[in-house]
Design a protein around this motif. Structure first.
Motif, PDB file in Angstrom:
ATOM      1  N   GLY A  89      -3.739 -21.583  19.123  1.00  0.00           N
ATOM      2  CA  GLY A  89      -3.748 -21.490  20.579  1.00  0.00           C
ATOM      3  C   GLY A  89      -3.970 -22.878  21.137  1.00  0.00           C
ATOM      4  N   PHE A 115     -10.846 -24.458  33.519  1.00  0.00           N
ATOM      5  CA  PHE A 115     -10.840 -23.587  32.335  1.00  0.00           C
ATOM      6  C   PHE A 115     -12.210 -23.619  31.657  1.00  0.00           C
ATOM      7  CE2 PHE A 115      -8.996 -23.137  27.807  1.00  0.00           C
ATOM      8  CZ  PHE A 115      -9.220 -21.769  27.807  1.00  0.00           C
ATOM      9  N   TYR A 118     -13.539 -25.784  28.531  1.00  0.00           N
ATOM     10  CA  TYR A 118     -13.797 -27.241  28.518  1.00  0.00           C
ATOM     11  C   TYR A 118     -15.279 -27.575  28.291  1.00  0.00           C
ATOM     12  CZ  TYR A 118      -9.049 -27.597  30.616  1.00  0.00           C
ATOM     13  OH  TYR A 118      -7.704 -27.500  30.891  1.00  0.00           O
ATOM     14  N   ASN A 163      -6.648 -23.339  36.112  1.00  0.00           N
ATOM     15  CA  ASN A 163      -7.256 -22.031  35.913  1.00  0.00           C
ATOM     16  C   ASN A 163      -8.712 -22.168  36.366  1.00  0.00           C
ATOM     17  OD1 ASN A 163      -8.393 -19.683  34.952  1.00  0.00           O
ATOM     18  ND2 ASN A 163      -8.077 -20.129  32.786  1.00  0.00           N
ATOM     19  N   ASP A 190      -3.207 -30.179  30.595  1.00  0.00           N
ATOM     20  CA  ASP A 190      -3.217 -28.816  30.063  1.00  0.00           C
ATOM     21  C   ASP A 190      -2.225 -27.991  30.889  1.00  0.00           C
ATOM     22  OD1 ASP A 190      -3.718 -26.212  29.327  1.00  0.00           O
ATOM     23  OD2 ASP A 190      -5.898 -26.446  29.257  1.00  0.00           O
ATOM     24  N   ALA A 192      -0.889 -24.868  30.269  1.00  0.00           N
ATOM     25  CA  ALA A 192      -0.804 -23.522  29.696  1.00  0.00           C
ATOM     26  C   ALA A 192       0.098 -22.601  30.530  1.00  0.00           C
ATOM     27  CB  ALA A 192      -2.201 -22.925  29.573  1.00  0.00           C
ATOM     28  N   TYR A 193       0.192 -22.893  31.837  1.00  0.00           N
ATOM     29  CA  TYR A 193       0.952 -21.995  32.735  1.00  0.00           C
ATOM     30  C   TYR A 193       2.236 -22.642  33.250  1.00  0.00           C
ATOM     31  CZ  TYR A 193      -3.487 -19.673  32.403  1.00  0.00           C
ATOM     32  OH  TYR A 193      -4.609 -19.059  31.902  1.00  0.00           O
ATOM     33  N   THR A 220       1.268 -23.639  25.411  1.00  0.00           N
ATOM     34  CA  THR A 220       0.878 -22.465  24.629  1.00  0.00           C
ATOM     35  C   THR A 220       1.966 -21.392  24.623  1.00  0.00           C
ATOM     36  OG1 THR A 220      -0.798 -20.754  24.370  1.00  0.00           O
ATOM     37  CG2 THR A 220      -0.261 -21.369  26.628  1.00  0.00           C
ATOM     38  N   LYS A 223       0.909 -17.330  27.141  1.00  0.00           N
ATOM     39  CA  LYS A 223       1.031 -16.857  28.523  1.00  0.00           C
ATOM     40  C   LYS A 223       2.445 -16.366  28.819  1.00  0.00           C
ATOM     41  CE  LYS A 223      -3.256 -17.985  28.916  1.00  0.00           C
ATOM     42  NZ  LYS A 223      -4.296 -16.978  29.006  1.00  0.00           N
TER      43      LYS A 223
HETATM   44  C1  PLP Z   1      -5.817 -23.690  31.274  1.00  0.00           C
HETATM   45  C2  PLP Z   1      -5.812 -23.021  29.948  1.00  0.00           C
HETATM   46  N1  PLP Z   1      -5.628 -23.753  28.866  1.00  0.00           N
HETATM   47  C3  PLP Z   1      -5.607 -23.196  27.662  1.00  0.00           C
HETATM   48  C4  PLP Z   1      -5.765 -21.850  27.507  1.00  0.00           C
HETATM   49  C5  PLP Z   1      -5.821 -21.320  26.119  1.00  0.00           C
HETATM   50  O1  PLP Z   1      -4.807 -20.508  25.785  1.00  0.00           O
HETATM   51  P1  PLP Z   1      -4.466 -20.248  24.254  1.00  0.00           P
HETATM   52  O2  PLP Z   1      -5.590 -20.768  23.430  1.00  0.00           O
HETATM   53  O3  PLP Z   1      -4.292 -18.800  24.151  1.00  0.00           O
HETATM   54  O4  PLP Z   1      -3.225 -21.030  24.017  1.00  0.00           O
HETATM   55  C6  PLP Z   1      -5.967 -21.031  28.601  1.00  0.00           C
HETATM   56  C7  PLP Z   1      -6.182 -19.588  28.432  1.00  0.00           C
HETATM   57  O5  PLP Z   1      -6.621 -18.880  29.258  1.00  0.00           O
HETATM   58  C8  PLP Z   1      -5.987 -21.643  29.871  1.00  0.00           C
HETATM   59  O6  PLP Z   1      -6.198 -20.921  30.966  1.00  0.00           O
END
Ligand code: PLP
Length: 359
Positions: A89, A115, A118, A163, A190, A192-193, A220, A223
Motif C-alpha cells: 500500500g 492523513f 503521517y 485527506n 501523496d 492516493a486520490y 496506490t 482507491k
Molecule cells: C492520503 C493517503 N495516502 C495514502 C493512503 C494509503 O493507502 P494505501 O496504503 O491503501 O495505498 C491513504 C488511505 O487512506 C490516504 O488517504
C-alpha cells in the motif's frame, strides 16, 4: 508494567493508534461503510481471474522485484525502472520513506489535519512531527509549510488532494513552494486520490518529479483501482530515493495476488475510467445537495467530502449510523464521508437533511 517486560523504544510512547474506518455492523441497521474512502465497485474486469490464477501458487513466495508490475508501471508512466519502488500500500511506501530519511532529532513537516498515518509513521521512526495548520479554506498553507522547514527537516508530505478535506494545491503554488524547499529535503507528493482530480490546474506529480530530484510521488491501487484489500502502492522518485525504498522494504511484502491484480487493473483502463467518472459525478451531486441543505463543504477532488461540524461532529456521525451509513468522525473537528454507491449516498444525504432540520 512488570519489571521483566521487554524494553521497548521510548519513541513509541503515546503513538496514536491508526483508527481504521468503522465497519458496517453485521446484522445491524447500518448497511453502508462510507468511512474508509474505499471503492464501492467490485474488482475491474479480468482482475479476479488474474488474482485467482496467482492464488493457485501461493505456496511460493512472490516475485520480490515485482517485475511484471514494475515493467507495466514503467511503460505506463514513462519512467525508468530504477525510478520505481512498490510497497504494501502507499502507506507502506510512506513508512519506508520516513525510515529512509528521518530518525531522532529530525523533523517531518506536513499539513494538519491530513492523513492520519503521517504522525504515526513519523513517531515510529523516532522523528518529530511539525504540523502546519490548513488555511481557512481547508487547503495546505504552503507558505507556512515552507517557513516551517529548518535544518532539521528531512521530509515534507504534501497530500494532494488532502485527506480528509479533499482540497488541492495547484501547479503554480506547488512549483513556488518546491522552489523554496532546500534540495536536500525530500518532498513527498501523496497522490492516493489522483484519479479523481478534475481540476486541470492541479499538476500531475509524475510530471513535477522529472526535473526535481528531491520530489517523490506516491500512488496506490487502493482507491480508484479498488484493490484496498490487496495492499499495493508505489513510488516514483529519482534513483537514490527509489534505491533507499528498495532497502527499507519488507522482503516479499507485496503478494503475487496483489502484483497480478495490479497489472490486470492497469490493463482495464476503460472500465476504470467509467467507474471513476461515475464516482466523480456522484461527488458533485452529493456536494451540491449538501450545499443546498445549507452545509459548508469545500470542493473535493477526491472520493469523499468533508464537513467541519465542530462539536456536532459525533452527533452527526451517530445520526448517519442510525440512518444506515457509517461515516468518519474526527473528534470535534468534522466528518469525512466517502462517496459510495448511489443508494448509500442517498441515505447519507437524507440523514444530513434530517439533522439539519433538527438544528
Ligand atoms: C492520503 C493517503 N495516502 C495514502 C493512503 C494509503 O493507502 P494505501 O496504503 O491503501 O495505498 C491513504 C488511505 O487512506 C490516504 O488517504
Amino acid at each position: 508494567m512488570s519489571e521483566n517486560s521487554p524494553k521497548l523504544r521510548a519513541a513509541l510512547d503515546g503513538i496514536p493508534t491508526y483508527k481504521p474506518g468503522k465497519p458496517a455492523a453485521a446484522g445491524g441497521p447500518a448497511a453502508y461503510k462510507l468511512s474508509s474512502n474505499e471503492n464501492p465497485y467490485p474488482p475491474l474486469p479480468g482482475v479476479l481471474e488474474s488474482a485467482t490464477r496467482a492464488a493457485g501458487a501461493f505456496n511460493r513466495y512472490p516475485d520480490m522485484a515485482c517485475t511484471g508490475l514494475m515493467n507495466e508501471l514503467s511503460e505506463r508512466f514513462e519512467v525508468p525502472l530504477g525510478h520505481l519502488a512498490t510497497g504494501t500500500g502507499s502507506v507502506g511506501v510512506a513508512q519506508q520513506l520516513v525510515q529512509a530519511t528521518s530518525g531522532p532529532g529530525d523533523e517531518v513537516v506536513y499539513a494538519w489535519r491530513s492523513f492520519e498515518a503521517y504522525p504515526i509513521i513519523t513517531q515510529v521512526s523516532g522523528a518529530t512531527s511539525v504540523q502546519v495548520p490548513l488555511d481557512r479554506d481547508e487547503v495546505h498553507d504552503l507558505d507556512a509549510m515552507a517557513a516551517a522547514i529548518t535544518d532539521r527537516t528531512r521530509l515534507v508530505f504534501v497530500c494532494n488532494p488532502n485527506n480528509p478535506t479533499g482540497t488541492v494545491v495547484r501547479r503554480a503554488e506547488l512549483e513556488r513552494f518546491l522552489d523554496r524547499v532546500p534540495s536536500d529535503v525530500l518532498v513527498v507528493l501523496d497522490e492516493a486520490y489522483k484519479e479523481f482530480i478534475r481540476d486541470e490546474r492541479v499538476p500531475d506529480g509524475i510530471e513535477i518529479y522529472r526535473d526535481r530530484p528531491n520530489v517523490c510521488v506516491l500512488r496506490t491501487f487502493s482507491k480508484a483501482y479498488g484493490l484496498a484489500g490487496l495492499r499495493v502502492g508505489f513510488a516514483v522518485a529519482h534513483e537514490p530515493v527509489a534505491a533507499a525504498l528498495r532497502k527499507t522494504a519488507v522482503p516479499f511484502g507485496v503478494s503475487q495476488l496483489a502484483q497480478e491484480a495490479a497489472v490486470a487493473s492497469l490493463r482495464s483502463e476503460d472500465a476504470l475510467r467509467e467507474r471513476v467518472e461515475a464516482l466523480v459525478a456522484e461527488r458533485t451531486r452529493v456536494r451540491e445537495a449538501l450545499l443546498a441543505q445549507g452545509w459548508t463543504v469545500p470542493e473535493s477532488q477526491a472520493n469523499f467530502v468533508w464537513m467541519r461540524l465542530g462539536d456536532r461532529t459525533q452527533d452527526f456521525a451517530a445520526a448517519c449510523e442510525r440512518a444506515g451509513v457509517i461515516v468518519r468522525p474526527y473528534g470535534d473537528e468534522g466528518v469525512r464521508t466517502t462517496i459510495g454507491e448511489v443508494e448509500a449516498n442517498d441515505l447519507f444525504l437524507r440523514a444530513a437533511e434530517e439533522f439539519r432540520k433538527a438544528l
